[in-house]
Design an enzyme around this catalytic site. Structure first.
Site: not given
Ligand code: MV4
Length: 450
Positions: A118, A202, A237, A294
């Protein structure tokens, strides 16, 4: 170039059946694989042939590369469809198929490898002018440098594992004194889960929406997008409800997302179908997150609003055929919602395996159900708890919601607990109905309950 004559499906459950359906319509023979405890499963019954690949534990069967390659050789399958999960995003498996002279129905091993890194994927996207969240330039390991960078970008920050997925190895850090312990626990978690503790950093963006764009690319390098999916209704998630199109973005944002997704696929020389995942902040700023290499659980909602069969497209592309349609002929029409029905307690989400003793599935206009269950089937504790996907289609969001509500009320299942009551609650929540929700929505709603 002709289509394959026989495909082995290296998966189980509803997605194995979904692939069998595509093969049958294309006139392709199917080989199902099964573990010791699944010889009577529906994905086996529905296939033309089947072969046992090992004991119940996924690590010994559905994840067993030598066993699956032998199964393909024994049955003379020319290609393997990996579905989602299991070996679908394992670059060594895609490579091993190639070495055995078997077509892997999916992206190139290089595409898959990048999707799994990633930090590197983000770096490459940034280089190609796709917006990313401010943070480290790729992976970062020196503690002093990390601390300096975090102070520079400003708290809160989010630490992420390069090999991450499903929130593993991810930590939100609200102030400098918490940084060091968060970093070491995230690294340890990533190491245990992925055998790789590499991290990147980030700025943390609060109140994000999770929006992903479906793309497809053929071997001539033609790339199309099939619009976006809004997957903001998640818990820990795990996506629970997805819809297409997003109810929360403007036409201008929609066009930007599509443009970035196509550019991402083109710049990576991506092949086959894939998803470019973004987060949107409260002001609709777009940030690239990940590439999923996928077919996804939620692909049906895109099929319903575009009329494109994504699994057939995967098979056509892997056999060397061009995309079945051009971008100018793809029209996004109507609205679709998917509710994931899990064999779980609807309030605690604790798995609830067992035997189904009664079953009536919903149907009627605008309802599609992708499932492998039947009255009498046993939900096993070894595999994930998804038992059915209820997908609604309407001319607009209001109609898609009405149809989904009706379908959830028709769904009758006895013997196990399911998340159907949870979905009924969300589908009558005023914020959901107004399209006002982000990825923190469920956690906040739960907090309000207590
Ligand atoms: C983030 C974010 C906020 N700020 N990145 C979670 C899984 C991945 N696919 C991307 N994710 C996130 N990245 C930044 N810079 C928020 C999420 C996020 C998340 C974070 C904490 C708890 C639940 C979440 C649910 C969806 C996305």
């Amino acid at each position: 170039m002709p289509l394959f004559k026989k495909i082995l499906i290296a998966n189980r459950g509803e997605i194995a059946i979904r692939v069998e359906r595509a093969c049958r319509e294309l006139g392709i023979k199917t080989v199902a694989v099964y573990s010791d405890v699944e010889k009577d499963a529906m994905h086996v019954t529905m296939a033309d042939e089947s072969i046992c690949i090992g004991p119940a534990r996924a690590a010994d069967s559905y994840l067993n590369i030598p066993s699956i390659l032998s199964a393909a050789e024994i049955t003379d399958a020319e290609a393997i469809h990996p579905g989602y999960g299991f070996l679908s995003e394992n670059p060594q498996f895609a490579e091993a198929c190639k070495k055995s002279g078997i077509s892997f129905i999916g992206p190139t091993p290089e595409n898959i490898r990048l999707g799994g890194n990633k930090a590197r994927a983000k770096q490459i996207m940034k280089k190609h002018g796709i917006p990313v969240v401010p943070g480290s330039d790729g992976a970062i390991s020196d503690k002093k440098l990390i601390s300096k960078l975090c102070s520079k970008i400003g708290y809160p920050v989010i630490l992420k594992a390069s090999a991450g997925g499903g929130g593993k190895g991810m930590r939100i850090v609200y102030m400098e004194p918490h940084l060091e312990s968060a970093l070491s626990s995230a690294e340890a978690e990533a190491h245990a889960a992925f055998g790789n503790g590499e991290m990147y950093v980030e700025k943390y963006i609060p109140r994000t929406r999770h929006i992903e764009v479906q793309i497809a690319a053929d071997n001539e390098g033609a790339v199309i997008h099939l619009g976006e999916r809004d997957c903001s209704v998640q818990r820990r998630h795990q996506k629970l409800i997805e819809e297409a199109p997003s109810p929360a973005i403007t036409e201008k944002t929609r066009e930007k997302l599509a443009k970035f997704a196509v550019k991402a696929a083109e710049s990576l020389k991506y092949r086959n179908v894939g998803t470019i995942e973004f987060i949107l902040d409260a002001d609709d700023n777009i940030y690239f997150m990940e590439i999923n290499t996928r077919v996804q659980v939620e692909h049906p909602i895109t099929e319903l609003i575009t009329g494109v069969d994504i699994v057939k497209e995967q098979i056509r592309i892997a056999s060397g055929l061009p995309l079945s349609t051009k971008q100018k002929n793809v029209r996004l029409k109507g609205h679709s919602i998917e509710c994931r029905i899990n064999a779980e307690d609807p309030f605690t989400f604790v798995p609830s395996p067992g035997q189904i003793n009664f079953l009536y599935l919903p149907g009627g206009p605008g309802i599609r159900v992708d499932t492998f269950i039947h009255a009498g089937s046993v939900i096993l504790p070894y595999y994930d708890s998804l038992i059915a996907k209820v997908i609604s289609y309407g001319c607009n969001r209001k109609e898609a919601i009405e149809k989904m509500r009706r379908a959830l009320n028709e769904f009758q299942i006895g013997g196990i607990k399911t998340t159907i009551p949870f979905h009924k609650t969300v589908l009558s929540n005023p914020d959901f109905l107004a399209g006002k929700f982000d990825t923190g929505y469920l956690e906040r709603e739960n907090a309000a309950d207590r």
